[in-house]
Scaffold this motif. Structure first.
Motif, mmCIF file in Angstrom:
data_model
loop_
_atom_site.group_PDB
_atom_site.id
_atom_site.type_symbol
_atom_site.label_atom_id
_atom_site.label_comp_id
_atom_site.label_asym_id
_atom_site.label_seq_id
_atom_site.Cartn_x
_atom_site.Cartn_y
_atom_site.Cartn_z
ATOM 1 N N ARG A 29 -13.410 2.145 -24.125
ATOM 2 C CA ARG A 29 -14.459 1.981 -25.123
ATOM 3 C C ARG A 29 -14.247 0.704 -25.943
ATOM 4 N N ASP A 60 -14.602 -0.587 -32.066
ATOM 5 C CA ASP A 60 -15.004 0.306 -33.161
ATOM 6 C C ASP A 60 -14.898 1.766 -32.743
ATOM 7 N N GLU A 61 -15.205 2.056 -31.486
ATOM 8 C CA GLU A 61 -15.088 3.426 -30.981
ATOM 9 C C GLU A 61 -13.627 3.856 -30.962
ATOM 10 N N ALA A 92 -12.256 4.601 -34.443
ATOM 11 C CA ALA A 92 -12.790 5.818 -35.059
ATOM 12 C C ALA A 92 -12.092 7.075 -34.567
ATOM 13 N N ARG A 100 -16.681 7.239 -23.891
ATOM 14 C CA ARG A 100 -17.303 8.209 -24.804
ATOM 15 C C ARG A 100 -17.808 9.427 -24.046
ATOM 16 N N SER A 101 -18.535 9.192 -22.940
ATOM 17 C CA SER A 101 -19.144 10.323 -22.236
ATOM 18 C C SER A 101 -18.838 10.377 -20.741
ATOM 19 N N GLY A 123 -16.079 12.614 -26.036
ATOM 20 C CA GLY A 123 -16.903 13.672 -26.609
ATOM 21 C C GLY A 123 -16.416 15.033 -26.161
ATOM 22 N N ALA A 162 -6.963 8.396 -35.503
ATOM 23 C CA ALA A 162 -7.850 7.293 -35.867
ATOM 24 C C ALA A 162 -7.052 6.251 -36.629
ATOM 25 N N GLU A 178 -13.029 10.748 -35.208
ATOM 26 C CA GLU A 178 -14.333 11.162 -34.723
ATOM 27 C C GLU A 178 -14.708 10.320 -33.513
ATOM 28 N N VAL A 179 -15.626 10.838 -32.717
ATOM 29 C CA VAL A 179 -16.118 10.102 -31.563
ATOM 30 C C VAL A 179 -17.458 9.510 -31.940
ATOM 31 N N ILE A 180 -17.551 8.173 -31.868
ATOM 32 C CA ILE A 180 -18.812 7.501 -32.215
ATOM 33 C C ILE A 180 -19.420 6.861 -30.977
#
Length: 109
Positions: A23, A26-27, A30, A62-63, A89, A100, A107-109
């Motif tokens: 990722r 920024d991801e 986070a 992420r996914s 996710g 983080a 968190e996952v963004i």
């Protein structure tokens, strides 16, 4: 998705798995899996020396879409890598540990 891309679900990822997170910065900042190695997908081709040693290496995003493309690419380059379906996710929803940057709540963004 092509059947030729090796893939596992979150619950098939061993606790001591070598994880490669593709990722963006920024991801990653986070929320990420503890101990994962971060090489953004956009930098993979020029950072092949940064790919961790593992047999196999589990690739996560992420996914699951970017990691599937990264898995296909790295396997073509000779690595033994496996895509993690569901990505971070799914990792978060399954209650796997996360960390983080700083003292932020992961968190996952």
């Amino acid at each position: 998705m092509s059947a030729s891309i090796p893939e596992v679900s979150i619950d098939q990822v061993p606790a001591d798995a070598v994880l490669l997170d593709v990722r963006e910065d920024d991801e990653w900042a986070a929320g990420r899996a503890p101990g994962a190695v971060h090489v953004p997908m956009t930098q993979l081709a020029e950072r092949l020396d940064d790919i961790p040693d593992g047999n196999p290496v589990y690739v996560i995003c992420r996914s699951g879409g970017r990691s599937a493309r990264a898995t296909a690419y790295l396997n073509q380059q000779g690595w033994d890598v496996v895509n993690v379906a569901g990505g971070m996710g799914g990792w978060a929803r399954s209650g796997r540990p996360m960390e983080a940057d700083g003292d932020a709540v992961p968190e996952v963004i």
